[in-house]
Every structure is written in C-alpha cells, then in structure tokens.
Design a protein around this motif. Structure first.
Motif, PDB file in Angstrom:
ATOM      1  N   ASN A  71       3.527  33.986  -9.869  1.00 20.99           N
ATOM      2  CA  ASN A  71       3.465  33.218 -11.112  1.00 20.99           C
ATOM      3  C   ASN A  71       4.805  33.218 -11.837  1.00 20.99           C
ATOM      4  O   ASN A  71       5.205  32.203 -12.420  1.00 20.99           O
ATOM      5  N   LEU A  72       5.499  34.352 -11.819  1.00 23.80           N
ATOM      6  CA  LEU A  72       6.828  34.405 -12.431  1.00 23.80           C
ATOM      7  C   LEU A  72       7.786  33.451 -11.721  1.00 23.80           C
ATOM      8  O   LEU A  72       8.584  32.754 -12.359  1.00 23.80           O
ATOM      9  N   LEU A  73       7.704  33.424 -10.400  1.00 25.70           N
ATOM     10  CA  LEU A  73       8.555  32.526  -9.626  1.00 25.70           C
ATOM     11  C   LEU A  73       8.252  31.072  -9.975  1.00 25.70           C
ATOM     12  O   LEU A  73       9.167  30.260 -10.175  1.00 25.70           O
ATOM     13  N   LEU A  74       6.971  30.741 -10.092  1.00 27.85           N
ATOM     14  CA  LEU A  74       6.581  29.373 -10.417  1.00 27.85           C
ATOM     15  C   LEU A  74       7.113  28.964 -11.793  1.00 27.85           C
ATOM     16  O   LEU A  74       7.672  27.872 -11.961  1.00 27.85           O
TER      17      LEU A  74
ATOM     18  N   ARG B  12       1.599  22.361 -16.923  1.00 29.63           N
ATOM     19  CA  ARG B  12       2.165  22.070 -15.606  1.00 29.63           C
ATOM     20  C   ARG B  12       1.601  22.968 -14.509  1.00 29.63           C
ATOM     21  O   ARG B  12       1.453  22.538 -13.366  1.00 29.63           O
ATOM     22  N   THR B  13       1.338  24.211 -14.848  1.00 31.15           N
ATOM     23  CA  THR B  13       0.964  25.187 -13.816  1.00 31.15           C
ATOM     24  C   THR B  13      -0.531  25.441 -13.732  1.00 31.15           C
ATOM     25  O   THR B  13      -1.004  25.980 -12.728  1.00 31.15           O
TER      26      THR B  13
ATOM     27  N   THR C  72      -1.653  33.899 -20.349  1.00 34.36           N
ATOM     28  CA  THR C  72      -0.941  34.349 -19.146  1.00 34.36           C
ATOM     29  C   THR C  72       0.502  33.872 -19.168  1.00 34.36           C
ATOM     30  O   THR C  72       1.439  34.637 -18.890  1.00 34.36           O
ATOM     31  N   VAL C  73       0.700  32.603 -19.508  1.00 34.36           N
ATOM     32  CA  VAL C  73       2.062  32.060 -19.583  1.00 34.36           C
ATOM     33  C   VAL C  73       2.883  32.831 -20.599  1.00 34.36           C
ATOM     34  O   VAL C  73       4.048  33.174 -20.356  1.00 34.36           O
ATOM     35  N   SER C  74       2.288  33.124 -21.750  1.00 33.34           N
ATOM     36  CA  SER C  74       3.019  33.819 -22.800  1.00 33.34           C
ATOM     37  C   SER C  74       3.474  35.194 -22.336  1.00 33.34           C
ATOM     38  O   SER C  74       4.619  35.599 -22.584  1.00 33.34           O
TER      39      SER C  74
END
Length: 459
Positions: free
Chosen positions: A68-71, A91-92, A98-100
C-alpha cells in the motif's frame, strides 16, 4: 580546470521528477528490461530493495502495508497535479483512515511533504492538503567518468540538484587506480554538500563509458579510457563506504544518460518515450529506450552502436576491429578529419564549418562523412529494432542541424519501412554530464520502489 561551485540546474517539476505524468509509468522509468544484468532499479536486499512478497500466497500484514505504501508513493510521484489524502483514497480504494496513516509514514520517512491547504472550491470540511515529493531530505548520488571529464551530482526527490562538481581532464590511457580515487574524493565532497543541506544520501551509481560486469561493481572494458578488468567500486569509495549510501553500483554511461534524457523528454511531452539515444564524447554511446524503459539486453551490454562496422575494410578502431562507426563519427575522429586539435569543442567545429575557405570546406566534409556513417549504423539499428525516433546527445547536439540531412538521407534509402514511416531526429538538452543525472535518478529508485525501508521504526 575544476568547476566545483554547486549549481542549481533546471529540473522537472516535483510531480514528474521520476517519470512521465501518465499513471503507472513512474514504476517503469529508471528500470531496465533486464532481469539480472544492469537492472536500473534493483538495490541489494536490506539496502532499499523492494520486496516481491506481496505477490505470494499468504502475504502478511506488514507485506500489505508495504504494498500500500508503494501504491501511494507511485500515485503521488506520477500525478500531474498534487494529490490530497482524499484523492488518494478515491484512486486506490483504500479507506481514508488507512490512507492517512500511510501518508503519515511517508511524511515521517521524508519521502513526501505537505503543501499549503487548497483555498476555495466551495467544498465543506477541512481544506485539502496537497502532497508533494519531499525536498532535500533524501538524495541519490550519480558519479560519471568520461574521457575528458569527471562529474558528481546529488539530486533530491523533486529532481533538484543539491550539489555537483565537474572536473575537466584527459583520462585516455589513464590509470584507474589513480582516476577512480580522484573521482571518489570529488563524489565525497558532493555528498557532504548534500548532507549539509539536510539530505541523506541513499545510494550511489557510477557511470563508466564501457561494458559493466554482471556484478555491477566491475568494468569489463572501456576502450577509450584504456581500462580493462577493473573492480571499480572499491577504488571509487576507498575508506569512505558509508558516505556513499546503502548501495553503490556501476552502470554504462550512455544508458544512464538515456535515462536522464527519457525523463526530460517525458516531462516535456507529457507521455512516455521510445527512441534510440546516440551520444558522442570521445567515443560513441547509445541506448534503446522503449516506453521510457532503458533496454540493456541480456548481459547489460546492449547499445554499443559505436562498434558497428560501417565499412568492413575501414580504419582500425581502438577496440581492435575495422571500420567501426567511432572511427568516422566519434569526437576524436571527427576533429581529426576536420584538421582540428583534439581539445577543440563541437562549437569550434560548427564555427569552422561556416568559413568560406579550404579549412571550412574540410570541416563540412568531415561532418558530412560523420552523418553518412551515423545514417548507415542507425539504419541497421532501425531495421532491427523498429524504433524511428533518434535523440542526439553530447557532441552531436551542437552539430545536429548539420548532421540531420545526411542521417535522414541514409535512413530513407536504407530502412526497409522508410516509405511507410516518419523519422524524427531530435536533440537532448545541453545539460553537462547527463549520465551523472541518470545515476542519481537510478539511485533514488530505491526510495520510490521500497518506501517502507525508509519509514522510521518504532522504538
């Protein structure tokens, strides 16, 4: 002569520092098509290498976090306009929480930074905070040794030059045990200047004009330097291994220069690039770029167009063969044919060719002969590769307008698909030491490819 004052060079915008602006292209720019040799993104395990465990069954939670970090990193670095946390969630498909959390990890790692909150727009709630590649936090170091200069350049994640140094010299027939430590001392100064600006050097890539060993440490052969079988990396770093970052690789200078050119053209054209890069210093280097991927071949040795024979019974080349392209169109041969000293520049040759006397006509003939030889070699490459864009770099840049008509004449008569194709002969920018830039870009791939490696660990 030493040019050692750090210079800011015009670089790409932060959102395009590692690739073109189309989504998904970021992960490919800086990579080669080779599996094991000359991989333009690979770093040693434990030193910023990306893991492939996320594609295996039973991936663990930490592996999911890594993926997820890579994405998110790819999305942020390849976006045309800066993205916010909400944009990334859309986008993901990840939740905003989770994004935060992941964005906070990237902020802590110094990979991204927050911009000023967007004002206006009529949306409710907190203003969106744009996310950008971080400035002067992490740096890649590129070192280049050519026949007539050596250079070192440190770039950050935005593509900005943090420090650089270029030393002019004559390294033909030189002793690598003397030259490489000199280049290492220069690179160490540049690394220290980047560190003084707050950046951490993550890795170093050394550009050499020749064949590089599969270990990415050794030089197999560099005819124009007169080097053969040199373990280059230890000689470069000496006792200062830690100052060069987590890994140190060697790579072919033409391929690294092509990487820098691909990034430059992609940012300008807003699309991925496919072209054959041809550059002349003393010899001739080349690289094939397919959709912004540098194709290095099975052993990492693809692109040695300078040693294609354009005339089987022609002059003997420094490599030992006869009639190689370099004997007609290399800088040394071109200047000699024009009756000029080997220290003359391409601009000197252009000025001489404009004179209305015997010397001017001799210079024009030398340039025409070089254009013929380039056209013959490039036609063969085009028939084989089906790549119809050519980018001229190095010495060929100032000579492009004079070389282009003869090159195109040969292409039109020798390329099988000429009547159904359009050829484009372009020039790269006049940036000095582009392979040093390419080396720094390649070094920075370890951050973009494996962001988790740079996130501070608790405790």
């Amino acid at each position: 002569m030493t040019r050692d004052t750090p210079r800011r060079t015009a670089g790409p915008s932060p959102s395009t520092a590692f690739g073109v602006t189309s989504r998904g292209s970021l992960a490919r720019l800086g990579r080669s098509s080779g599996d094991d040799h000359g991989d333009f993104s690979r770093a040693p395990r434990g030193d910023g290498a990306a893991s492939d465990q996320s594609s295996r069954p039973g991936a663990r939670q930490e592996t999911l976090r890594e993926s997820n970090l890579l994405l998110l990193t790819e999305e942020i670095f390849s976006a045309v306009e800066p993205l916010s946390r909400a944009d990334l969630a859309m986008r993901t498909g990840m939740t905003r929480s989770t994004v935060s959390r992941l964005v906070d990890d990237l902020l802590a790692a110094g990979i991204i930074r927050e911009g000023s909150p967007a004002v206006g727009g009529g949306s409710r709630g907190r203003p969106a905070v744009p996310l950008h590649p971080a400035r002067a936090t992490l740096a890649g170091l590129g070192v280049e040794i050519s026949v007539d200069f050596m250079a070192a350049r440190a770039l950050d994640l935005t593509g900005e030059t943090l420090a650089e140094e270029i030393i002019d010299g004559d390294f033909r027939g030189s002793d690598p045990e003397a030259v490489l430590p000199q280049a290492g001392a220069m690179a160490l100064r540049v690394a220290q200047q980047a560190t003084a600006r707050g950046a951490r050097v993550v890795g170093t890539v050394l550009a050499l004009p020749g064949l590089i060993g599969a270990d990415e440490h050794s030089l197999v052969l560099a005819p124009n330097l007169g080097w053969r079988g040199v373990d280059a990396v230890p000689l470069l770093v000496g006792e200062h291994r830690d100052a060069f970052g987590g890994f140190i690789h060697a790579a072919n200078e033409a391929k690294l220069a092509a990487l820098a050119v691909a990034q430059e053209l992609a940012a300008a054209d807003q699309q991925e690039q496919t072209f054959l890069y041809v550059s002349a210093q003393m010899g001739i280097g080349a690289a094939v770029v397919i959709e912004s991927v540098v194709d290095v071949g099975q052993h990492g040795w693809a692109g040695e167009i300078g040693h294609i024979s354009v005339e089987p019974e022609g002059p003997q080349c420094g490599c030992g063969a006869l009639g190689c392209l370099e004997t007609y169109a290399g800088k040394r041969s071109l200047l000699a044919a024009a009756g000029m000293e080997r220290t003359a520049t391409a601009q000197d040759l252009v000025e001489l060719s404009q004179r209305d006397d015997d010397a001017g006509r001799t210079a024009c003939q030398a340039i025409d002969r070089a254009g013929w030889a380039l056209g013959v070699a490039l036609a063969g490459a085009m028939n084989l590769l089906d790549v119809h864009d050519i980018v001229l770099g190095g010495v060929y840049g100032p000579l492009a307008d004079m070389l282009r008509p003869r090159i195109e004449k040969e292409l039109n008569s020798r390329v099988l698909s000429a009547q159904w194709s359009t050829f484009r002969v372009r020039t790269a920018s006049s940036q000095s030491a582009p392979a040093a830039t390419g080396g720094a870009l390649r070094a920075m791939r370890c951050v973009v490819d494996a962001p988790l490696q740079w996130v501070p660990q608790p405790g």
